[in-house]
Design an enzyme around this catalytic site. Structure first.
Site, mmCIF file in Angstrom:
data_model
loop_
_atom_site.group_PDB
_atom_site.id
_atom_site.type_symbol
_atom_site.label_atom_id
_atom_site.label_comp_id
_atom_site.label_asym_id
_atom_site.label_seq_id
_atom_site.Cartn_x
_atom_site.Cartn_y
_atom_site.Cartn_z
ATOM 1 N N GLU A 147 -13.916 8.879 -6.203
ATOM 2 C CA GLU A 147 -13.055 7.924 -6.911
ATOM 3 C C GLU A 147 -11.814 7.677 -6.070
ATOM 4 O O GLU A 147 -11.467 8.489 -5.224
ATOM 5 C CB GLU A 147 -12.591 8.520 -8.252
ATOM 6 C CG GLU A 147 -13.690 8.728 -9.243
ATOM 7 C CD GLU A 147 -13.238 9.644 -10.375
ATOM 8 O OE1 GLU A 147 -12.035 9.710 -10.665
ATOM 9 O OE2 GLU A 147 -14.124 10.296 -10.956
ATOM 10 N N LYS A 188 -7.896 7.701 -5.511
ATOM 11 C CA LYS A 188 -6.797 8.518 -6.036
ATOM 12 C C LYS A 188 -5.631 7.571 -6.291
ATOM 13 O O LYS A 188 -5.020 7.048 -5.362
ATOM 14 C CB LYS A 188 -6.416 9.593 -5.024
ATOM 15 C CG LYS A 188 -5.393 10.575 -5.548
ATOM 16 C CD LYS A 188 -5.240 11.732 -4.565
ATOM 17 C CE LYS A 188 -4.368 12.840 -5.108
ATOM 18 N NZ LYS A 188 -3.083 12.419 -5.630
ATOM 19 N N ASP A 219 -2.048 6.192 -7.287
ATOM 20 C CA ASP A 219 -0.730 6.752 -7.029
ATOM 21 C C ASP A 219 0.226 6.365 -8.149
ATOM 22 O O ASP A 219 0.877 5.335 -8.115
ATOM 23 C CB ASP A 219 -0.226 6.210 -5.682
ATOM 24 C CG ASP A 219 0.845 7.099 -5.108
ATOM 25 O OD1 ASP A 219 1.086 8.173 -5.678
ATOM 26 O OD2 ASP A 219 1.441 6.705 -4.094
ATOM 27 N N TYR A 239 -9.786 8.794 -15.744
ATOM 28 C CA TYR A 239 -10.740 9.398 -14.815
ATOM 29 C C TYR A 239 -11.265 10.772 -15.225
ATOM 30 O O TYR A 239 -11.911 11.444 -14.447
ATOM 31 C CB TYR A 239 -10.145 9.478 -13.411
ATOM 32 C CG TYR A 239 -8.737 10.033 -13.338
ATOM 33 C CD1 TYR A 239 -8.454 11.334 -13.738
ATOM 34 C CD2 TYR A 239 -7.699 9.242 -12.853
ATOM 35 C CE1 TYR A 239 -7.173 11.840 -13.676
ATOM 36 C CE2 TYR A 239 -6.404 9.745 -12.777
ATOM 37 C CZ TYR A 239 -6.154 11.049 -13.195
ATOM 38 O OH TYR A 239 -4.882 11.552 -13.125
ATOM 39 N N LYS A 258 -6.343 12.890 1.302
ATOM 40 C CA LYS A 258 -5.164 12.008 1.332
ATOM 41 C C LYS A 258 -5.193 11.102 2.566
ATOM 42 O O LYS A 258 -5.402 11.575 3.684
ATOM 43 C CB LYS A 258 -3.890 12.864 1.390
ATOM 44 C CG LYS A 258 -3.726 13.772 0.182
ATOM 45 C CD LYS A 258 -2.979 13.086 -0.918
ATOM 46 C CE LYS A 258 -1.507 13.209 -0.641
ATOM 47 N NZ LYS A 258 -0.694 13.360 -1.812
ATOM 48 N N CYS A 282 31.844 -10.273 14.719
ATOM 49 C CA CYS A 282 30.964 -10.962 13.781
ATOM 50 C C CYS A 282 30.083 -11.955 14.544
ATOM 51 O O CYS A 282 30.586 -12.739 15.342
ATOM 52 C CB CYS A 282 31.815 -11.695 12.743
ATOM 53 S SG CYS A 282 30.816 -12.725 11.662
ATOM 54 N N CYS A 332 31.416 -15.619 13.372
ATOM 55 C CA CYS A 332 32.768 -16.155 13.591
ATOM 56 C C CYS A 332 33.532 -15.379 14.656
ATOM 57 O O CYS A 332 34.696 -15.677 14.923
ATOM 58 C CB CYS A 332 33.542 -16.190 12.279
ATOM 59 S SG CYS A 332 34.033 -14.536 11.727
ATOM 60 N N CYS A 360 32.771 -7.995 8.243
ATOM 61 C CA CYS A 360 33.573 -9.011 8.906
ATOM 62 C C CYS A 360 34.759 -9.284 7.977
ATOM 63 O O CYS A 360 34.573 -9.709 6.846
ATOM 64 C CB CYS A 360 32.760 -10.284 9.132
ATOM 65 S SG CYS A 360 33.837 -11.659 9.581
ATOM 66 N N CYS A 401 34.898 -17.119 7.829
ATOM 67 C CA CYS A 401 33.558 -16.809 8.342
ATOM 68 C C CYS A 401 32.507 -17.638 7.575
ATOM 69 O O CYS A 401 32.347 -17.476 6.356
ATOM 70 C CB CYS A 401 33.304 -15.312 8.182
ATOM 71 S SG CYS A 401 31.684 -14.805 8.718
#
Ligand code: IVH
Length: 696
Positions: free
Chosen positions: A113, A115, A117, A236, A323, A417, A420, A435, A441
Site C-alpha cells: 500500500e 504510505k 503522509d 488501511y 521510505k 538596493c 534605487c 532598502c 524606491c
C-alpha cells in the site's frame, strides 16, 4: 406534505445523499452532477427545517461543524496504536522477507500500500455509526477528535447496508490534499502580504507542508474551520474481534463496501520481486498523486499468519514501511536576483538552470537571506543540490564541490538596493536587509499604491499592477494620494507594454476613453469607502484588516489614532506591542502625517460614520469574500448581504479566483456556478452559510 410523508422522504433523501457522498468522496466516481446533488441536499435541508423531529443526528446536512472543543478528551486505545519499522533499501526488504520465512512455511502474499503522509486516526463504529475518532497520541492514549473528524466528508457517519460487525475499529490516515493545502496557503499569503508582512515573515507563518497542516487542523478547536479545510482520509487497517476476514486484502475490500475510502493503489504481491516493482513504480509515480506519500507499507496478507508473527514491543513483525528518499536534483546556479517588497525588505532568489523535480520544472529557489547564502558558501556557476521536501518552494541544500570551477568567487551580497541603488540597511538581530529609501524606491512606492487600491482596502478595481506601473513611470503618481489628483487629460492615450513580475504573459496596456472613465469613477467611488478600510489602506506595517477595524472602532477617527500613545494603543483588544509601536511610529514621521493630510484633503473618510448602520456581530467571516446567487428561504438577498458584512465578510458581485465562497440559494445563476467550479470556489447552501456564522 404530512408528517408520515415527510419522515419517509427524509429517510429516503438521507440514504440517497449518503450514497452519492460515498460515490463522490470515497470512490471518486459520482453518479449525478453537482447540481443534482445540491438539489437533493437542499430538499433535505428544507424538510429537516420544517420537520426537525425526523432529522437524523448524523444527517449529511450537518457536515459543517460548529462545535468548539476547549480541551480534547484523552481516550485509551482499545488496541495500542503501534508504528512500523522503517527500511530504506531493497536489501532491507529482503531481510524483512527472510525474517518472516523463518517463521512461516510455504507460500504467502504481501499487500503493498502507499504510505500516506498525514496523521493516524482510529475510528470506532458501533452499530454502523461513527462513535469515536481518536488520534494516535503516544500509542496508548490519544485525543478524542470526533467533532472535527465528523466534518471530513469521505469518512462515513453511517455505514452502508452491508454486513459490518456491530462494533469495530478502523484505522487510517487523515491528510490534506495538495489542492486544499495550496488554496489555504495562497489565501493566507495574500492576507499577510496585504497586512504588510515581508516574504520571510510570510514564509514562516504559512503551513509548512500538508502533513503539518493536517495534524494542526485536526487539533483545531473550532470544527467549522476544520470543515473548510477539506481534509481527506484513507483507511488501511480493520480491527475487530472475533476476526471475520481471512486476509487483510479482503478486509479492505469489505471496508470499501461499508462506505470507507480505501486507496485503489493497493496491490497483492506474491513475493519480494513484485514488492520491489511496486516500490520502483511508486517512487516516481507518487509525484502524480494529488496528496503526499512518503513510502510504501508492506503487510503480510494472511491474518492468521499475522497472528503467528505477532509484534515486537514497538511494531508488528508482519508489516514494514519502505521510505522514499526526498528527491534531490543537481543543477547549475545561474545568478542570484534580489526582490524588493513594499516594506523595503530584500529577498534573494536563486535563478537555476531549469530542472525537473518531483513533478514540476524548477527554475528558482528561495535563499531567504544573506546568512543562508554564506552558510551554503555559494558561488555563481556552482552545481547545487535542490530539494523539495514537502515545502512548496524548493530549496538549495548544498553544493557539489567536485564540480566547482577553480576561479569561482563567493557571492557577494548586494550592498545597494537593486532598484534605487540606496545603500541597504540591516538592523541588529534582523536576518533581512532593507532598502531605507521608503519614499524614493520604485517597487516600494508601487507596492504601497497597489496595496492601497486592493480589494480589501480602497477596492479601486479599475486599476491594477500594470496600470499603476504605467502611471508611476509617467510621473503621475508617487503616493496613493496622487490618485485623487488625476484628470481625464492625464490618463487618455497612455500606453505601456507591461511585463508582470510573476513571469506571466507580457500585456499591452492602452488607456482609451472607456477605461479612463472607469478609472476615474473607481477613484471617485473610493472616497466613500468606510474609515476602517482607509486605515487599512494606508499600509501601516502590521495593521491588517482586523487590527484596522479594532482601531477604528476604539478610537473612532484618524486624529485620535494619530495622537494615541503606545500604552493607549496596546489597551485595544488584540493590539500588541509590536503593532502599537508601528502605528505610533507611523504618525510620528513627517511623511506619514503629510500623507494623511493629503488623503484628508482628497475627501476620504477620516472617521467612523456617525450613522454607521453596520452592526458588528462577529468577525467570523473576516478576510473572506462572498458572492451570493439565487433565491433564499430565510432571508432576502439584501438581508443575507448585510449578515455577511456584519460578520466581517465582504461582498463581491462576481466569482473570481479571489472569492472564498459562493452562497447559492434556489436557482443560482448558472454562470456563477460554472465560474465557482472553474476557480474551485466552494459552494455553500443557505443552511451551511448560516451554520458558519452560528445562526443555526
Ligand atoms: S498500517 C500496525 N498502512 O505510518 C500497523 N500505516 O510508520 C498499522 N501509515 O502509524 C499501520 N500509510 O500513521 C499503515 N497504508 C498504511 C499507512 C500507514 C501511512 C502511517 C500510520 C502509521 C505510520 C507507521
Amino acid at each position: 406534505m404530512n408528517e408520515i410523508q415527510a419522515r419517509s422522504r427524509i429517510e429516503e433523501l438521507t440514504r440517497e445523499i449518503d450514497h452519492h457522498n460515498y460515490r463522490y468522496y470515497a470512490l471518486s466516481d459520482p453518479e449525478i452532477s453537482d447540481g443534482e446533488f445540491d438539489r437533493l441536499l437542499k430538499e433535505l435541508e428544507n424538510l429537516e427545517k420544517e420537520f426537525p423531529q425526523f432529522a437524523f443526528p448524523d444527517s449529511p446536512s450537518r457536515r459543517i461543524g460548529g462545535t468548539i472543543t476547549r480541551e480534547f478528551k484523552t481516550v485509551k486505545h482499545k488496541y495500542p496504536m503501534l508504528s512500523l519499522g522503517n527500511t530504506y533499501s531493497p536489501e532491507e526488504i529482503l531481510e524483512f522477507d527472510a525474517r518472516i520465512r523463518k517463521i512461516v512455511d510455504g507460500p504467502f502474499h504481501y499487500v503493498c500500500e502507499l504510505k500516506f503522509d498525514g496523521v493516524a486516526i482510529g475510528l470506532t463504529y458501533k452499530n454502523g455509526r461513527l462513535f469515536q475518532a481518536v488520534t494516535r497520541g503516544d500509542g496508548e492514549k490519544g485525543d478524542d477528535v470526533t467533532a472535527n473528524v465528523r466534518t471530513i466528508r469521505s469518512i462515513p457517519l453511517r455505514l452502508r447496508k452491508s454486513s459490518f460487525p456491530d462494533e469495530f475499529e478502523i484505522r487510517g490516515e487523515i491528510f490534506m490534499p495538495h489542492r486544499s493545502f495550496e488554496r489555504i496557503n495562497n489565501e493566507m499569503a495574500a492576507q499577510l502580504r496585504e497586512d504588510g508582512y515581508n516574504e520571510q515573515e510570510i514564509g514562516e507563518k504559512l503551513l509548512k507542508n500538508p502533513r503539518n497542516a493536517a495534524s494542526g487542523t485536526i487539533k483545531m478547536q473550532d470544527s467549522s474551520v476544520v470543515a473548510m479545510r477539506n481534509l481527506d482520509c484513507y483507511l488501511y487497517f480493520v480491527l475487530c474481534e472475533p476476526a471475520v476476514f481471512r486476509t487483510h486484502y479482503e478486509s479492505l475490500i469489505a471496508a470499501r463496501e461499508w462506505g470507507f475510502k480505501v486507496c485503489e493503489h493497493m496491490k497483492r504481491c506474491s513475493g519480494t520481486e513484485e514488492v520491489e516493482a511496486f516500490i520502483r513504480h511508486w517512487d516516481t509515480a507518487r509525484h502524480t498523486l494529488p496528496y503526499d506519500t512518503d513510502g510504501v507499507v508492506i503487510k503480510v496478507d494472511d491474518l492468521s499468519l499475522q497472528k503467528d508473527l505477532g509484534f515486537t514491543a514497538k511494531s508488528p513483525r508482519w508489516a514494514i514501511a519502505y521510505k522514499f528518499k526526498a528527491e534531490t536534483v543537481c543543477t547549475e546556479l545561474i545568478s542570484i536576483s534580489y526582490q524588493v517588497g513594499r516594506t523595503g525588505a530584500v529577498t534573494p532568489v536563486a535563478n537555476l538552470k531549469p530542472v525537473h523535480l518531483a513533478g514540476t520544472t524548477v527554475k528558482r529557489a528561495t535563499l531567504h537571506n544573506a546568512d543562508q547564502i554564506s552558510k551554503l558558501d555559494l558561488r555563481i556557476g556552482d552545481h547545487v543540490y535542490v530539494e523539495k521536501g514537502g515545502e512548496i518552494i524548493p530549496k538549495i541544500t548544498g553544493v557539489n564541490l567536485s564540480r566547482r570551477k577553480a576561479d569561482a568567487l563567493p557571492v557577494e551580497y548586494i550592498s545597494q538596493c537593486p532598484e534605487c541603488h540606496t545603500p541597504l540597511e540591516r538592523k541588529e538581530g534582523e536576518a533581512l536587509h532593507y532598502c531605507p529609501n521608503i519614499n524614493g524606491c520604485p517597487p516600494q512606492i508601487r507596492g504601497r499604491i497597489e496595496h492601497f487600491i486592493s480589494r480589501k482596502a480602497m477596492d479601486i478595481d479599475s486599476l491594477g499592477e500594470g496600470k499603476i506601473e504605467l502611471l508611476f513611470d509617467r510621473g503621475l503618481i508617487h503616493t496613493p494620494a496622487d490618485l485623487y489628483r488625476l484628470t481625464h487629460e492625464d490618463l487618455l492615450g497612455l500606453e505601456k507594454v507591461f511585463q508582470p513580475e510573476d513571469g506571466n504573459k507580457v500585456r499591452r496596456i492602452s488607456l482609451q476613453e472607456k477605461s479612463v472613465e472607469k478609472i476615474l469613477k473607481g477613484i471617485q467611488a473610493s472616497r466613500s469607502v468606510p474609515f476602517e478600510r482607509v486605515l487599512y489602506a494606508i499600509g501601516i506595517r502590521y495593521v491588517g484588516e482586523t487590527v484596522a477595524r479594532k482601531l477604528a472602532q476604539h478610537f473612532k477617527n484618524m486624529d485620535s489614532i494619530s495622537h494615541a500613545t503606545v500604552e493607549e494603543l496596546t489597551g485595544v483588544e488584540e493590539i500588541g506591542e509590536k503593532i502599537a509601536e508601528s502605528v505610533y511610529d507611523f504618525f510620528r514621521q513627517t511623511s506619514g502625517m503629510k500623507f494623511i493630510g493629503e488623503l484628508k484633503k482628497a475627501g476620504l473618510q477620516m472617521e467612523v460614520a456617525e450613522n454607521a448602520t453596520t452592526v458588528v456581530l462577529s468577525d467570523r467571516l473576516a478576510g473572506q469574500a462572498f458572492v451570493i446567487s439565487g433565491v433564499f428561504s430565510n432571508f432576502s438577498r439584501d438581508e443575507l448581504k448585510a449578515l455577511i458584512v456584519q460578520n466581517g465578510g465582504k461582498i463581491q458581485s462576481g466569482v473570481t479566483g479571489k472569492t472564498s465562497y459562493l452562497v447559492a440559494g434556489e436557482e443560482p445563476g448558472p454562470s456563477k456556478l460554472e465560474k465557482a467550479r472553474e476557480h474551485n470556489v466552494p459552494v455553500l447552501t443557505e443552511t451551511e452559510f448560516l451554520t458558519m456564522i452560528n445562526r443555526k
